[in-house]
Each structure stands twice: as structure tokens, then as C-alpha cells.
Design a protein around this motif. Structure first.
Motif, PDB file in Angstrom:
ATOM      1  N   LEU A 153       0.814  -1.215   0.000  1.00 11.27           N
ATOM      2  CA  LEU A 153       0.000   0.000   0.000  1.00 11.27           C
ATOM      3  C   LEU A 153       0.850   1.268   0.000  1.00 11.27           C
ATOM      4  N   LEU A 154       1.939   1.281   0.729  1.00  7.39           N
ATOM      5  CA  LEU A 154       2.800   2.460   0.784  1.00  7.39           C
ATOM      6  C   LEU A 154       3.413   2.760  -0.592  1.00  7.39           C
ATOM      7  N   GLU A 155       3.833   1.714  -1.276  1.00  6.47           N
ATOM      8  CA  GLU A 155       4.399   1.906  -2.617  1.00  6.47           C
ATOM      9  C   GLU A 155       3.352   2.442  -3.587  1.00  6.47           C
ATOM     10  N   TRP A 156       2.141   1.892  -3.533  1.00  5.99           N
ATOM     11  CA  TRP A 156       1.061   2.374  -4.399  1.00  5.99           C
ATOM     12  C   TRP A 156       0.739   3.833  -4.107  1.00  5.99           C
ATOM     13  N   PHE A 157       0.681   4.174  -2.838  1.00  4.90           N
ATOM     14  CA  PHE A 157       0.398   5.565  -2.455  1.00  4.90           C
ATOM     15  C   PHE A 157       1.484   6.491  -2.986  1.00  4.90           C
ATOM     16  N   VAL A 185       3.419   6.026  -5.600  1.00  2.00           N
ATOM     17  CA  VAL A 185       3.277   6.118  -7.056  1.00  2.00           C
ATOM     18  C   VAL A 185       2.142   7.069  -7.418  1.00  2.00           C
ATOM     19  N   VAL A 186       1.021   6.962  -6.739  1.00  2.00           N
ATOM     20  CA  VAL A 186      -0.126   7.836  -7.030  1.00  2.00           C
ATOM     21  C   VAL A 186       0.231   9.291  -6.762  1.00  2.00           C
ATOM     22  N   VAL A 187       0.863   9.571  -5.635  1.00  2.00           N
ATOM     23  CA  VAL A 187       1.222  10.948  -5.303  1.00  2.00           C
ATOM     24  C   VAL A 187       2.251  11.489  -6.296  1.00  2.00           C
ATOM     25  N   LEU A 188       3.290  10.717  -6.582  1.00  2.00           N
ATOM     26  CA  LEU A 188       4.337  11.186  -7.497  1.00  2.00           C
ATOM     27  C   LEU A 188       3.809  11.410  -8.908  1.00  2.00           C
ATOM     28  N   THR A 189       2.988  10.506  -9.415  1.00  2.59           N
ATOM     29  CA  THR A 189       2.456  10.698 -10.763  1.00  2.59           C
ATOM     30  C   THR A 189       1.477  11.862 -10.814  1.00  2.59           C
ATOM     31  N   THR A 190       0.718  12.073  -9.746  1.00  5.75           N
ATOM     32  CA  THR A 190      -0.189  13.220  -9.709  1.00  5.75           C
ATOM     33  C   THR A 190       0.597  14.522  -9.749  1.00  5.75           C
ATOM     34  N   VAL A 191       1.655  14.603  -8.965  1.00  3.63           N
ATOM     35  CA  VAL A 191       2.494  15.809  -8.968  1.00  3.63           C
ATOM     36  C   VAL A 191       3.148  15.996 -10.331  1.00  3.63           C
ATOM     37  N   ALA A 192       3.619  14.904 -10.932  1.00  7.95           N
ATOM     38  CA  ALA A 192       4.251  14.999 -12.252  1.00  7.95           C
ATOM     39  C   ALA A 192       3.267  15.488 -13.310  1.00  7.95           C
ATOM     40  N   VAL A 193       2.052  14.989 -13.274  1.00 11.67           N
ATOM     41  CA  VAL A 193       1.040  15.420 -14.250  1.00 11.67           C
ATOM     42  C   VAL A 193       0.680  16.887 -14.022  1.00 11.67           C
TER      43      VAL A 193
END
Length: 126
Positions: free
Chosen positions: A85-89, A91-99
Motif C-alpha cells: 500500500l505504501l508503494e502504491w500511495f 506512485v499515485v502521489v508522485l504521478t499526480t504531482v508529475a502530471v
């Protein structure tokens, strides 16, 4: 009858996109290809925007219903996802910031280009 025709047009482009995706070896999802084809057809005025507007408004207004299968899939695989779950979270946060960052930079670049072209146009008129 307009709604049925509009829905048929959207579904036809979806089917075209799926067929093109199969021919490309599923390199790009069919729904994305279909949307690009529909966008091109609208830009070229092969499809009248007013003929699909009611269906498009309905689909975008009720978009949450289209995410229900995804949520059910997440619930079905929760045991697999919960172990990382921590890894998924992350990834979601980093990709959201990147987008968000890339969208902001693109908007700034387009605005800079538009301003520059507008100034050149005004100088050419003088």
C-alpha cells in the motif's frame, strides 16, 4: 432520435478505435484511439458537434458510473494491493504531482507562445 444517433456515432468511433488498437498490437488503448479519431472528425467537421452534444453531456455528467467496475476490481484485488500500500500511495502521489507540473509547464509554454505570436502580429500590422 438525436440521442440515439449521437450515441451511435460515439460508439462507432469507439469501435473504430478498438479495431485500430488491435491492428497496432494494443500499443495504445482502443478508447484513446477512438477519442482521437472522434476529435479529428470534429475538427475536420465530418461530424457535427451538435449531433453528439446531448450524449456527451450525459456521459460526462454521469462519469462516476463508469468508474464503478474499476473500484470493484480494486476491491477484488485488495489482498494483493494491501501488502504494498505504501508503494502504491507513493506512485499515485508522485504521478499526480508529475502530471500537475507538466500540465502547468505546457500551459505556460502555450501562453508564452500565444503572447509572442500576438506581439509579432501587431508589429507586422504597424
Amino acid at each position: 432520435m438525436k440521442v440515439v444517433n449521437g450515441f451511435a456515432i460515439i460508439m462507432a468511433f469507439f469501435a473504430l478505435g478498438e479495431a485500430a488498437s488491435i491492428l497496432m498490437g494494443h500499443f495504445v488503448p482502443g478508447s484513446v484511439v477512438g477519442m482521437v479519431l472522434l476529435f479529428a472528425a470534429l475538427c475536420l467537421r465530418w461530424v457535427d458537434a451538435e449531433s453528439i452534444r446531448p450524449v456527451a453531456k450525459f456521459l460526462t455528467s454521469n462519469m462516476i458510473l463508469l468508474f464503478i467496475p474499476t473500484f470493484i476490481g480494486i476491491i477484488d484485488t485488495w489482498g494483493l494491493l494491501s501488502s504494498s500500500l505504501l508503494e502504491w500511495f507513493a506512485v499515485v502521489v508522485l504521478t499526480t504531482v508529475a502530471v500537475m507540473a507538466s500540465t502547468g509547464y505546457c500551459v505556460q509554454a502555450v501562453e508564452w507562445l500565444r503572447t509572442r505570436l500576438t506581439k509579432k502580429g501587431e508589429e507586422a500590422r504597424q
